[in-house]
Design a protein around this motif. Structure first.
Motif, PDB file in Angstrom:
ATOM      1  N   LEU A   1      34.691  84.255  27.711  1.00 37.68           N
ATOM      2  CA  LEU A   1      35.565  84.440  26.738  1.00 37.68           C
ATOM      3  C   LEU A   1      36.637  83.411  26.426  1.00 37.68           C
ATOM      4  O   LEU A   1      37.177  83.381  25.526  1.00 37.68           O
ATOM      5  CB  LEU A   1      36.361  85.747  27.159  1.00 37.68           C
ATOM      6  N   LEU A   2      36.522  82.447  27.448  1.00 34.69           N
ATOM      7  CA  LEU A   2      37.443  81.340  27.435  1.00 34.69           C
ATOM      8  C   LEU A   2      36.959  80.132  26.830  1.00 34.69           C
ATOM      9  O   LEU A   2      37.778  79.238  26.553  1.00 34.69           O
ATOM     10  CB  LEU A   2      38.324  81.104  28.680  1.00 34.69           C
ATOM     11  N   PHE A   3      35.688  80.129  26.604  1.00 34.78           N
ATOM     12  CA  PHE A   3      34.855  78.939  25.791  1.00 34.78           C
ATOM     13  C   PHE A   3      35.800  78.704  24.388  1.00 34.78           C
ATOM     14  O   PHE A   3      35.970  79.594  23.631  1.00 34.78           O
ATOM     15  CB  PHE A   3      33.551  79.082  25.335  1.00 34.78           C
ATOM     16  N   SER A   4      36.538  77.442  24.464  1.00 34.64           N
ATOM     17  CA  SER A   4      37.301  77.103  23.159  1.00 34.64           C
ATOM     18  C   SER A   4      37.104  75.890  22.690  1.00 34.64           C
ATOM     19  O   SER A   4      37.224  74.775  23.294  1.00 34.64           O
ATOM     20  CB  SER A   4      38.784  77.267  23.651  1.00 34.64           C
ATOM     21  N   CYS A   5      37.049  75.713  21.274  1.00 28.65           N
ATOM     22  CA  CYS A   5      37.197  74.544  20.589  1.00 28.65           C
ATOM     23  C   CYS A   5      38.529  73.811  20.686  1.00 28.65           C
ATOM     24  O   CYS A   5      38.795  72.533  20.646  1.00 28.65           O
ATOM     25  CB  CYS A   5      36.758  74.573  19.295  1.00 28.65           C
ATOM     26  N   ALA A   6      39.497  74.856  20.658  1.00 29.97           N
ATOM     27  CA  ALA A   6      40.834  74.220  20.489  1.00 29.97           C
ATOM     28  C   ALA A   6      41.363  73.767  22.090  1.00 29.97           C
ATOM     29  O   ALA A   6      40.763  74.432  22.992  1.00 29.97           O
ATOM     30  CB  ALA A   6      42.022  75.543  20.115  1.00 29.97           C
ATOM     31  N   GLY A   7      42.467  73.049  22.016  1.00 27.19           N
ATOM     32  CA  GLY A   7      42.783  72.858  23.388  1.00 27.19           C
ATOM     33  C   GLY A   7      42.617  71.477  24.071  1.00 27.19           C
ATOM     34  O   GLY A   7      41.455  70.997  23.605  1.00 27.19           O
ATOM     35  N   TYR A   8      43.615  70.614  24.463  1.00 28.33           N
ATOM     36  CA  TYR A   8      43.191  69.495  25.159  1.00 28.33           C
ATOM     37  C   TYR A   8      44.483  69.240  26.164  1.00 28.33           C
ATOM     38  O   TYR A   8      45.463  69.937  26.130  1.00 28.33           O
ATOM     39  CB  TYR A   8      43.127  67.923  24.338  1.00 28.33           C
ATOM     40  N   ASN A   9      43.910  68.302  27.197  1.00 29.83           N
ATOM     41  CA  ASN A   9      45.024  67.819  28.152  1.00 29.83           C
ATOM     42  C   ASN A   9      44.537  66.469  28.568  1.00 29.83           C
ATOM     43  O   ASN A   9      43.353  66.177  28.675  1.00 29.83           O
ATOM     44  CB  ASN A   9      44.736  68.801  29.343  1.00 29.83           C
ATOM     45  N   THR A  10      45.724  65.722  28.669  1.00 25.55           N
ATOM     46  CA  THR A  10      45.259  64.104  28.907  1.00 25.55           C
ATOM     47  C   THR A  10      44.550  63.817  30.091  1.00 25.55           C
ATOM     48  O   THR A  10      43.952  62.916  30.351  1.00 25.55           O
ATOM     49  CB  THR A  10      46.528  63.199  28.908  1.00 25.55           C
TER      50      THR A  10
END
Ligand code: UDP
Length: 567
Positions: free
Chosen positions: A535-544
Motif C-alpha cells: 500500500l506504500l508504493f508511491s510515485c511521490a516522495g524523495y529523500n536526498t
C-alpha cells in the motif's frame, strides 16, 4: 452489457431537486448535453463491439449532505467554490452516458436506504449484500459510509472510488505508517488502494486522474472567436473579493494597457477590494462567463484559487492565462490552504497543470515580484495570436474514454495482491527469474519480450520501463524527465532483489522495510531497501539519501491516464 445512452433527460430526473448546488449541476449538464452526446457516439464507434458490463453504481455526494454541514449549496450563488460541482456534474454525465445504472444521493437518509441500513440502526453490518458494484463518493461520504455500514465497510471498501480534488498520497493513506511517521491529517487514513482516490488534475500518478470537461469548439467557432477577440481586454480569475486584496500594484500596471473585467460576487455595492476602474460583472451564470472569456485576450490569476477549472475554460476560449510562479512552491508545509491536506506536493504556481501540461503560448507563468517581467509579459501577450486550445483529456470524449477504461480495468476487490516479502531471505536462485531485462542502450530495464504477459494486468506490463531516480527526485519527476509517467501498479514487478543486480547496483545489504520511498538504494553506503507494504508504493516522495527505483510507462498524448495500449 452496458449500452451508450442517447439522451440525458433521465439523468436530470435522477439528480433530484431542492438545492442550489443540484440546480447548478443540472444546468451545466443541460448546457453541455449536445457535446456529451456527440462524444458518446464517437467513443461508441471507437470501442465498437467491445464487451462492457453494466455496473450498478451509487453516487453519494457527501459534501452536499446536511449532515456534513453542506456549506457549499448556500454559496453557489455567492461566489463560493464551484469546481467540485463542475466535476460531480461531469462524473454523473459520463457514468450515465456510458450506460451504467445509477443512483444519486445527497442525504444520509437516502444513503442508508440505498445501502440497506434499516432506519435507526447505524453501525451494524448490512443484512443483505451491497446492491452496488461501485460507489463514487468523497471524504465526507466515506466517513458516513464507515459510520453506517459497520463491519460491512471493510468488506466493501474495495468498491469505493473517492473523488478527492487535491489527491491523497500513499504515505498519508496508510494508517500505521502515517501515525508512526507524522503523516496524519484531518482527512484520515483509509488504507484504500491509492488509485481508488480520483483527482481533479493529474497531480500524482499514485491516484487516478478523474478530471472534468470544458466546452469544446468547432473550427468555425474557433475562427469566430479569434476574429472577435479584444486584445486589450483582461478578465481576472477569482469570484471572491478577498483575492484582490493587496494586488493594487499589478492592477495599476495592467490598467495601463488593458480594460480589466472581474466576476466578483456582490450584494448591493461594489466590493471595496475591487478598484473603480475594474468593470465588475458580479458572479455570472456559467455560460455567460464563457461568453466573457470568448471576447477577452487575457485571463489573469493573482495566486488564488488554486487549480480550478476556470483557466482551462479560458484557454479553451482562446485566452492567454497569465499566472504567478510560486518561489518557494506552496505546500502543506508552508501554506495555510494546503496545511492538513494529505499530500506533500509542491505547487509551483497557481495552476501547475496549466504550467506543465499546456505552457506557452497559452500559459505564461512569471515572477510577479518582478514588475518589469510582469509588465513585459502583459505587453507581449497583447500582441500574440493564440488559438483556442483544450487538451483531449478535458474534452467530453477524453473523459468518457478514461472513465470507461477505469471501470473496465480497475478492480480492487479481486486483483491478486502483490507477492508478500519472504519472512526470511530466500536465496536468489529460488525466486522466479525476473521478467525485466536491460534496455539495448543499457540505461534502464524494460519488460522482456520473451516474458509472459498477464492478459489481466492493467496497464499492460509491456509498457513498463524501470529508471533509477536522482537523489532529489520523486519517481513522478524521474519518469517525467524521460518523457514517461510513473505507474504505481508496476512497483510490484521491481520490488525484487535481483532488479538491483540487473541495474548494476551494488547492495552490501538488502532489507524489507515499510517506507514510501522504497524500493531504493542508499548509494554511498551500498544499502538496498525493498518495500514491505504494497500500500506504500508511491510515485511521490524523495529523500536526498536515496535513489529510488521508478516504474515508468508511456502515455497517450493528451490522455496521460492511459498508456498506448491501455484502451
Ligand atoms: N464560474 C461561473 N461564473 C463566474 C466565474 C466562474 O460560473 O462568474 C465558473 C467557471 O465556469 C468554472 C467554475 O466557476 O467552471 C469554477 O471555477 P474556478 O476555477 O474559480 O474554481 P473554484 O475555485 O470555484 O473551484
Amino acid at each position: 452489457q452496458a449500452a451508450f445512452q442517447s439522451d440525458l433527460a433521465h439523468l436530470l430526473e435522477l439528480i433530484g431537486t431542492g438545492k442550489e448546488s443540484l440546480s447548478f449541476m443540472k444546468k451545466r449538464i443541460r448546457h453541455l448535453a449536445q457535446q456529451w452526446l456527440r462524444a458518446a457516439r464517437r467513443l461508441e464507434q471507437k470501442l465498437k463491439g467491445r464487451q462492457r458490463d453494466q455496473k450498478h453504481i451509487l453516487i453519494h455526494i457527501g459534501f452536499l449532505t446536511e449532515e456534513s454541514g453542506d456549506v457549499f449549496s448556500p454559496r453557489v450563488l455567492k461566489g463560493g467554490p464551484l469546481g467540485e460541482m463542475v466535476q460531480w456534474a461531469d462524473i454523473l454525465a459520463a457514468l450515465f452516458l456510458l450506460g451504467h445504472s445509477l443512483r444519486v444521493t445527497v442525504s444520509l437518509k437516502e444513503l442508508q436506504s440505498h445501502l440497506g441500513v434499516p432506519p435507526g440502526r447505524g453501525n451494524c453490518p448490512l443484512t443483505s449484500p451491497l446492491p452496488f458494484d461501485l460507489i463514487y463518493t468523497d471524504y465526507h461520504g466515506l466517513q458516513q459510509m464507515k459510520q453506517h455500514m459497520g463491519l460491512s465497510f471493510k468488506k466493501y471498501r474495495c468498491r469505493v472510488r473517492v473523488i478527492d480534488t487535491f489527491g491523497t498520497e500513499p504515505a498519508y493513506n496508510h494508517e500505521e505508517y502515517a501515525t508512526l511517521r507524522g503523516y496524519r491529517t484531518n482527512w484520515g487514513y483509509w488504507n484504500l488502494q491509492p488509485t481508488q482516490f480520483m483527482t481533479m488534475f493529474p497531480h500524482t500518478p499514485d491516484n487516478s486522474f478523474m478530471g472534468f470537461v470544458s466546452e469544446e469548439l468547432n473550427q468555425t467557432e474557433k475562427q469566430l472567436i479569434k476574429s472577435n477577440k479584444v486584445s486589450s481586454m483582461a478578465v481576472v480569475y477569482g469570484k471572491e473579493a478577498s483575492i484582490w486584496k493587496g494586488k493594487e500594484k499589478f492592477l495599476a500596471i495592467l490598467n495601463k494597457y488593458m480594460e480589466i473585467h472581474g466576476t466578483v460576487y456582490y450584494e448591493t455595492q461594489r466590493p471595496p477590494e475591487v478598484p473603480a476602474f475594474v468593470k465588475n460583472h458580479g458572479l455570472l451564470p456559467q455560460h455567460e462567463f464563457q461568453q466573457l472569456l470568448r471576447k477577452a485576450k487575457l485571463f489573469i490569476g493573482f495566486g488564488f484559487p488554486y487549480e480550478g477549472p476556470a483557466p482551462l475554460e479560458a484557454i479553451a476560449n482562446g485566452c492567454v492565462f497569465l499566472q504567478a510562479r510560486f518561489n518557494p512552491p506552496h505546500s502543506s508545509l508552508n501554506h495555510e490552504f494546503f496545511r492538513g491536506k494529505p499530500t506533500s506536493r509542491e505547487v509551483s504556481s497557481q495552476h501547475p497543470y496549466a504550467e506543465d501540461f499546456i505552457g506557452k503560448p497559452h500559459v505564461w507563468t512569471v515572477d510577479y515580484n518582478n514588475s518589469e517581467e510582469f509588465e513585459a509579459a502583459v505587453k507581449t501577450i497583447m500582441r500574440t495570436q493564440v488559438d483556442p486550445y483544450l487538451p483531449y483529456e478535458y474534452t467530453c470524449e477524453g473523459m468518457l474514454e478514461r472513465i470507461h477504461a477505469y471501470i473496465q480495468h480497475q478492480d480492487f476487490c479481486t486483483t491478486s495482491s502483490p507477492p508478500l516479502p519472504p519472512k526470511t531471505k530466500s536465496p536468489a536462485m529460488q525466486s522466479p527469474p525476473s521478467p525485466l531485462v536491460l534496455s539495448p542502450n543499457a540505461t534502464h530495464l524494460v519488460w522482456s519480450p520473451r516474458a509472459s504477459r498477464d492478459p489481466q494486468a492493467w496497464p499492460p506490463v509491456g509498457s513498463l520501463q524501470v529508471w533509477v531516480s536522482e537523489t532529489r527526485h520523486t519517481c513522478t519527476e524521474t519518469c517525467r524527465r524521460h518523457g514517461l509517467v510513473c505507474e504505481p501498479t508496476f512497483f510490484r514487478f521491481l520490488n525484487k532483489e535481483e532488479v538491483f543486480l540487473q541495474l548494476s547496483i551494488t547492495c552490501d545489504s538488502t532489507e524489507y522495510e515499510m517506507n514510501h520511498l522504497y524500493p531504493a538504494v542508499a548509494e554511498n553506503v551500498h544499502e538496498c531497501y525493498l518495500q514491505k507494504e504494497p500500500l506504500l508504493f508511491s510515485c511521490a516522495g524523495y529523500n536526498t539519501k536515496y535513489r529510488r527505483l521508478c516504474p515508468c510507462r508511456d502515455f497517450q498524448q493528451g490522455q496521460v491516464a492511459l498508456c498506448r495500449d491501455c484502451l
